[in-house]
Design an enzyme around this catalytic site. Structure first.
Site, PDB file in Angstrom:
ATOM      1  N   ASP A  11       0.876  -1.180   0.000  1.00 15.98           N
ATOM      2  CA  ASP A  11       0.000   0.000   0.000  1.00 15.98           C
ATOM      3  C   ASP A  11       0.909   1.226   0.000  1.00 15.98           C
ATOM      4  O   ASP A  11       2.125   1.120   0.216  1.00 15.98           O
ATOM      5  CB  ASP A  11      -0.891  -0.020   1.254  1.00 15.98           C
ATOM      6  CG  ASP A  11      -1.776   1.221   1.380  1.00 15.98           C
ATOM      7  OD1 ASP A  11      -2.359   1.654   0.368  1.00 15.98           O
ATOM      8  OD2 ASP A  11      -1.880   1.776   2.495  1.00 15.98           O
ATOM      9  N   SER A  12       0.312   2.381  -0.160  1.00 12.45           N
ATOM     10  CA  SER A  12       1.072   3.631  -0.049  1.00 12.45           C
ATOM     11  C   SER A  12       1.609   3.830   1.363  1.00 12.45           C
ATOM     12  O   SER A  12       2.509   4.643   1.565  1.00 12.45           O
ATOM     13  CB  SER A  12       0.167   4.816  -0.387  1.00 12.45           C
ATOM     14  OG  SER A  12      -0.895   4.880   0.560  1.00 12.45           O
ATOM     15  N   CYS A  74      -4.539  -1.326  -1.877  1.00 16.98           N
ATOM     16  CA  CYS A  74      -4.645   0.126  -2.065  1.00 16.98           C
ATOM     17  C   CYS A  74      -5.549   0.373  -3.273  1.00 16.98           C
ATOM     18  O   CYS A  74      -5.229  -0.089  -4.379  1.00 16.98           O
ATOM     19  CB  CYS A  74      -3.241   0.682  -2.329  1.00 16.98           C
ATOM     20  SG  CYS A  74      -3.217   2.455  -2.682  1.00 16.98           S
ATOM     21  N   GLU A 153      -1.577   7.631   9.136  1.00 15.50           N
ATOM     22  CA  GLU A 153      -0.144   7.293   9.130  1.00 15.50           C
ATOM     23  C   GLU A 153       0.500   7.686  10.458  1.00 15.50           C
ATOM     24  O   GLU A 153       1.390   6.999  10.959  1.00 15.50           O
ATOM     25  CB  GLU A 153       0.569   8.026   7.988  1.00 15.50           C
ATOM     26  CG  GLU A 153       0.262   7.485   6.606  1.00 15.50           C
ATOM     27  CD  GLU A 153       0.874   6.121   6.324  1.00 15.50           C
ATOM     28  OE1 GLU A 153       2.067   5.920   6.602  1.00 15.50           O
ATOM     29  OE2 GLU A 153       0.129   5.248   5.821  1.00 15.50           O
ATOM     30  N   CYS A 185     -10.895   3.598   0.648  1.00  7.79           N
ATOM     31  CA  CYS A 185      -9.440   3.705   0.790  1.00  7.79           C
ATOM     32  C   CYS A 185      -9.085   2.798   1.961  1.00  7.79           C
ATOM     33  O   CYS A 185      -9.785   2.808   2.986  1.00  7.79           O
ATOM     34  CB  CYS A 185      -9.053   5.149   1.078  1.00  7.79           C
ATOM     35  SG  CYS A 185      -7.368   5.367   1.713  1.00  7.79           S
ATOM     36  N   HIS A 187      -6.954   2.867   4.174  1.00  7.31           N
ATOM     37  CA  HIS A 187      -6.645   3.496   5.465  1.00  7.31           C
ATOM     38  C   HIS A 187      -7.904   3.692   6.322  1.00  7.31           C
ATOM     39  O   HIS A 187      -7.828   3.687   7.547  1.00  7.31           O
ATOM     40  CB  HIS A 187      -6.005   4.876   5.256  1.00  7.31           C
ATOM     41  CG  HIS A 187      -4.552   4.845   4.868  1.00  7.31           C
ATOM     42  ND1 HIS A 187      -4.113   4.468   3.624  1.00  7.31           N
ATOM     43  CD2 HIS A 187      -3.433   5.169   5.583  1.00  7.31           C
ATOM     44  CE1 HIS A 187      -2.788   4.565   3.570  1.00  7.31           C
ATOM     45  NE2 HIS A 187      -2.349   4.986   4.755  1.00  7.31           N
TER      46      HIS A 187
HETATM   47  N1  DGL Z   1      -4.676   3.378   1.073  1.00  8.85           N
HETATM   48  C1  DGL Z   1      -4.805   3.879  -0.229  1.00  8.85           C
HETATM   49  C2  DGL Z   1      -6.095   3.552  -0.923  1.00  8.85           C
HETATM   50  O1  DGL Z   1      -6.678   2.544  -0.640  1.00  8.85           O
HETATM   51  C3  DGL Z   1      -4.174   5.176  -0.633  1.00  8.85           C
HETATM   52  C4  DGL Z   1      -4.121   6.292   0.323  1.00  8.85           C
HETATM   53  C5  DGL Z   1      -3.178   7.392  -0.163  1.00  8.85           C
HETATM   54  O2  DGL Z   1      -1.986   7.155  -0.098  1.00  8.85           O
HETATM   55  O3  DGL Z   1      -3.660   8.436  -0.592  1.00  8.85           O
HETATM   56  O4  DGL Z   1      -6.539   4.263  -1.781  1.00  8.85           O
END
Ligand code: DGL
Length: 264
Positions: A11-12, A74, A153, A185, A187
């Site tokens: 993931d990011s 992600c 984060e 997302c 997160h």
């Molecule tokens: N967790 C990511 C997603 O599912 C990306 C969040 C990000 O880095 O902007 O889209």
């Protein structure tokens, strides 16, 4: 395939841990690798070209570590890079993510569905196609959430800054009559406890972590790659600050673990 073959997840940043937890829960015999590209988070506001380049770099690293399958945990990386990765590694099982539009459209009673996701996901052609396919009979209100990923984060899941930012994104969706909110997302599932304090009980929150874990299981099974016996402990890498990730792991992953620096 070596016996140590693993499932590589990335993931990011730390958001994909919400997916990794589902995979661990469903497939306890699988040894897992996780890369957080926290040195480049957030992906949400970055170009598709940049995210593709990062995704190729991370995929190569995970394959070098013995990954037998890849999971793009992600949504933003999936719209930017999953097609490219599948083209480059046609034999490799690769699982991506997409916002839960189909189950949300089936679940809504008010006929209005809200989508919380990154700018990159919401403006993609893939997302537009998803709406065309599954949301013809409902009204969909989209809400990009800049700044939210950074709060997660930092491990701030309940604090006043996160609450204020989140309320600014969620309140307009409730005012539109949404009774179903898609957490588009990876997160955002970590904000469920806070969201439950902010939305009425009648509002459902939907994400696709569990569905992705089931898809990983199906794909490994169809390739004859399901592991048996006991898994090795999950290994973690971060392109950002490994010590910072190590600090949030007990909360987001449920146990402490060592985090190594992702080679540049
Ligand atoms: N967790 C990511 C997603 O599912 C990306 C969040 C990000 O880095 O902007 O889209």
């Amino acid at each position: 395939m070596p016996e140590s073959a693993t499932v590589g997840v990335f993931d990011s940043g730390v958001g994909g841990l919400s997916v990794l937890r589902e995979i661990r829960g469903l497939l306890p015999s699988e040894s897992l690798l996780y890369v957080a590209d926290s040195g480049h988070v957030p992906y949400g506001e970055k170009s598709a070209d940049f995210i593709r380049e990062r995704s190729h770099h991370i995929a190569e690293f995970l394959l070098d570590q013995g990954a037998k399958a890849l999971v793009l945990a992600c949504n933003t990386a999936t719209v930017a890079a999953v097609a490219d990765l599948r083209e480059r590694y046609p034999q490799l099982p690769i699982v991506g993510m997409e916002p839960a539009v189909k189950p949300a459209a089936a679940a809504t009673r008010s006929g209005v569905v809200g989508v919380l996701a990154t700018t990159g996901t919401l403006k993609s052609a893939k997302f537009a196609a998803l709406l065309d396919r599954f949301a013809a009979d409902v009204r969909v209100v989209t809400q990009p959430c800049p700044g939210l990923v950074e709060r997660i984060e930092a491990g701030d899941l309940m604090g006043p800054d996160t609450r204020e930012l989140l309320a600014g994104y969620v309140d307009p969706l409730l005012a539109e009559g949404c009774d179903t909110l898609i957490l588009g997302c990876t997160h955002y599932p970590f904000l469920r406890p806070l969201l439950h304090q902010m939305v009425p009980d009648s509002v459902s929150l939907i994400d696709t972590g569990a569905a992705v874990a089931r898809q990983v299981q199906r794909l490994l099974d169809s390739h004859g790659l399901l592991a048996e016996g006991s898994a090795e402990p999950c290994r973690f890498w971060s392109s950002g600050n490994p010590a910072a990730m190590q600090e949030v792991l007990p909360v987001l992953w449920g146990e402490p673990a060592q985090v190594d620096k992702l080679p540049a």
